[in-house]
Design an enzyme around this catalytic site. Structure first.
Site, PDB file in Angstrom:
ATOM      1  N   CYS A  79       0.851  -1.201   0.000  1.00 49.79           N
ATOM      2  CA  CYS A  79       0.000   0.000   0.000  1.00 49.79           C
ATOM      3  C   CYS A  79       0.884   1.247   0.000  1.00 49.79           C
ATOM      4  O   CYS A  79       1.971   1.251   0.587  1.00 49.79           O
ATOM      5  CB  CYS A  79      -0.880   0.034   1.250  1.00 49.79           C
ATOM      6  SG  CYS A  79      -2.133  -1.253   1.329  1.00 49.79           S
ATOM      7  N   HIS A 139       1.116  -8.081   2.083  1.00 52.37           N
ATOM      8  CA  HIS A 139      -0.260  -7.597   1.945  1.00 52.37           C
ATOM      9  C   HIS A 139      -0.312  -6.264   1.206  1.00 52.37           C
ATOM     10  O   HIS A 139       0.655  -5.499   1.181  1.00 52.37           O
ATOM     11  CB  HIS A 139      -0.966  -7.492   3.303  1.00 52.37           C
ATOM     12  CG  HIS A 139      -0.530  -6.355   4.186  1.00 52.37           C
ATOM     13  ND1 HIS A 139      -0.841  -5.038   3.917  1.00 52.37           N
ATOM     14  CD2 HIS A 139       0.166  -6.338   5.360  1.00 52.37           C
ATOM     15  CE1 HIS A 139      -0.358  -4.264   4.876  1.00 52.37           C
ATOM     16  NE2 HIS A 139       0.273  -5.028   5.760  1.00 52.37           N
ATOM     17  N   CYS A 140      -1.465  -6.023   0.588  1.00 53.54           N
ATOM     18  CA  CYS A 140      -1.769  -4.717  -0.001  1.00 53.54           C
ATOM     19  C   CYS A 140      -3.024  -4.241   0.708  1.00 53.54           C
ATOM     20  O   CYS A 140      -3.073  -4.245   1.928  1.00 53.54           O
ATOM     21  CB  CYS A 140      -1.916  -4.817  -1.519  1.00 53.54           C
ATOM     22  SG  CYS A 140      -2.949  -6.189  -2.100  1.00 53.54           S
ATOM     23  N   TYR A 141      -4.067  -3.854  -0.035  1.00 60.52           N
ATOM     24  CA  TYR A 141      -5.337  -3.475   0.604  1.00 60.52           C
ATOM     25  C   TYR A 141      -6.256  -4.691   0.730  1.00 60.52           C
ATOM     26  O   TYR A 141      -6.631  -5.095   1.821  1.00 60.52           O
ATOM     27  CB  TYR A 141      -6.009  -2.343  -0.175  1.00 60.52           C
ATOM     28  CG  TYR A 141      -7.472  -2.172   0.171  1.00 60.52           C
ATOM     29  CD1 TYR A 141      -7.862  -1.888   1.476  1.00 60.52           C
ATOM     30  CD2 TYR A 141      -8.467  -2.320  -0.794  1.00 60.52           C
ATOM     31  CE1 TYR A 141      -9.205  -1.755   1.813  1.00 60.52           C
ATOM     32  CE2 TYR A 141      -9.807  -2.184  -0.471  1.00 60.52           C
ATOM     33  CZ  TYR A 141     -10.177  -1.903   0.836  1.00 60.52           C
ATOM     34  OH  TYR A 141     -11.499  -1.779   1.161  1.00 60.52           O
ATOM     35  N   SER A 147      -0.633  -8.012  -4.050  1.00 56.85           N
ATOM     36  CA  SER A 147      -0.016  -9.104  -3.278  1.00 56.85           C
ATOM     37  C   SER A 147       0.055 -10.388  -4.095  1.00 56.85           C
ATOM     38  O   SER A 147       1.077 -11.079  -4.105  1.00 56.85           O
ATOM     39  CB  SER A 147      -0.800  -9.361  -1.987  1.00 56.85           C
ATOM     40  OG  SER A 147      -0.743  -8.250  -1.137  1.00 56.85           O
TER      41      SER A 147
END
Length: 212
Positions: A79, A139-141, A147
């Site tokens: 992110c 992780h991303c959002y 990801s």
């Protein structure tokens, strides 16, 4: 006496004095087996811990403590800082570090792809973590686009025999049909090996010319 409708409204009104309660469900981590690319480790993928956006109301302190109790040692965050603020976790990276988790921040635009030099750096850092048997999470959002793209790139990076389609299928089996979300990400995976080879060749040439 108040009419019934006003009594119900006052009882169930979610004002600032009575904030919406955070979710109590444990954060869900999907573990990608790397056995097919000759690695005995697993790579964890999840959605953004502590996220408060729309109908998602997670507790950042609780989620971080759960990650720590799971034995997570390294976290890769894709992110941007703008997203972390938008999703109400502006201090997430600091919180990880306070918990003793090594944090690797490689921001990638939502729906986008990293440039090949950045992706190569991510691959090298991930490989180092896994070779040192460190329990690693990315992780991303939503844990579906960026990801899954990085995880699929890692499969291609660690093995010459797995195809881009097989890498995509592995992530969709793990995270659902929403994994690898955009045409740009799909194309990036299919071009990844050629771009990586060109980048590494260029980097080697530059290092040789510097050492002369």
């Amino acid at each position: 006496m108040k009419p019934p409708s006003s009594i119900q409204t006052s009882e169930f009104d979610s004002s600032d004095e009575e904030p919406i309660e955070d979710e109590q469900t444990p954060i869900h981590i999907s573990w990608l087996s790397l056995s097919r690319v000759n690695c005995s480790q697993f790579l964890g993928l999840c959605a953004l811990p502590g996220c408060k956006f729309k109908d998602v109301r997670r507790n950042v302190q609780k989620d971080t403590e759960e990650l720590k109790s799971c034995g997570i040692q390294d976290i890769f965050v894709f992110c941007t800082r703008g997203e972390l603020s938008k999703y109400r976790v502006p201090n997430l990276l600091d919180l990880y570090q306070q918990c003793g988790i090594i944090t690797h921040h490689h921001p990638i635009a939502d729906g986008g792809t990293p440039d090949i030099a950045s992706c190569c750096e991510i691959m090298e850092e991930l490989t180092t973590c896994l070779k040192n048997y460190r329990k690693t999470l990315i992780h991303c959002y939503g844990g579906l686009g960026r990801s899954c793209l990085v995880a699929a790139c890692l499969l291609l990076y660690l093995s010459d025999t797995i195809s881009p389609e097989q890498a995509i299928d592995s992530l969709r089996d793990l995270r659902g049909s929403g994994a690898i979300q955009t045409i740009k990400q799909y194309n990036y995976l299919h071009e990844f090996r050629d771009k990586l080879a060109a980048h590494l060749s260029s980097r080697d040439s530059q290092s040789r010319s510097v050492s002369r």
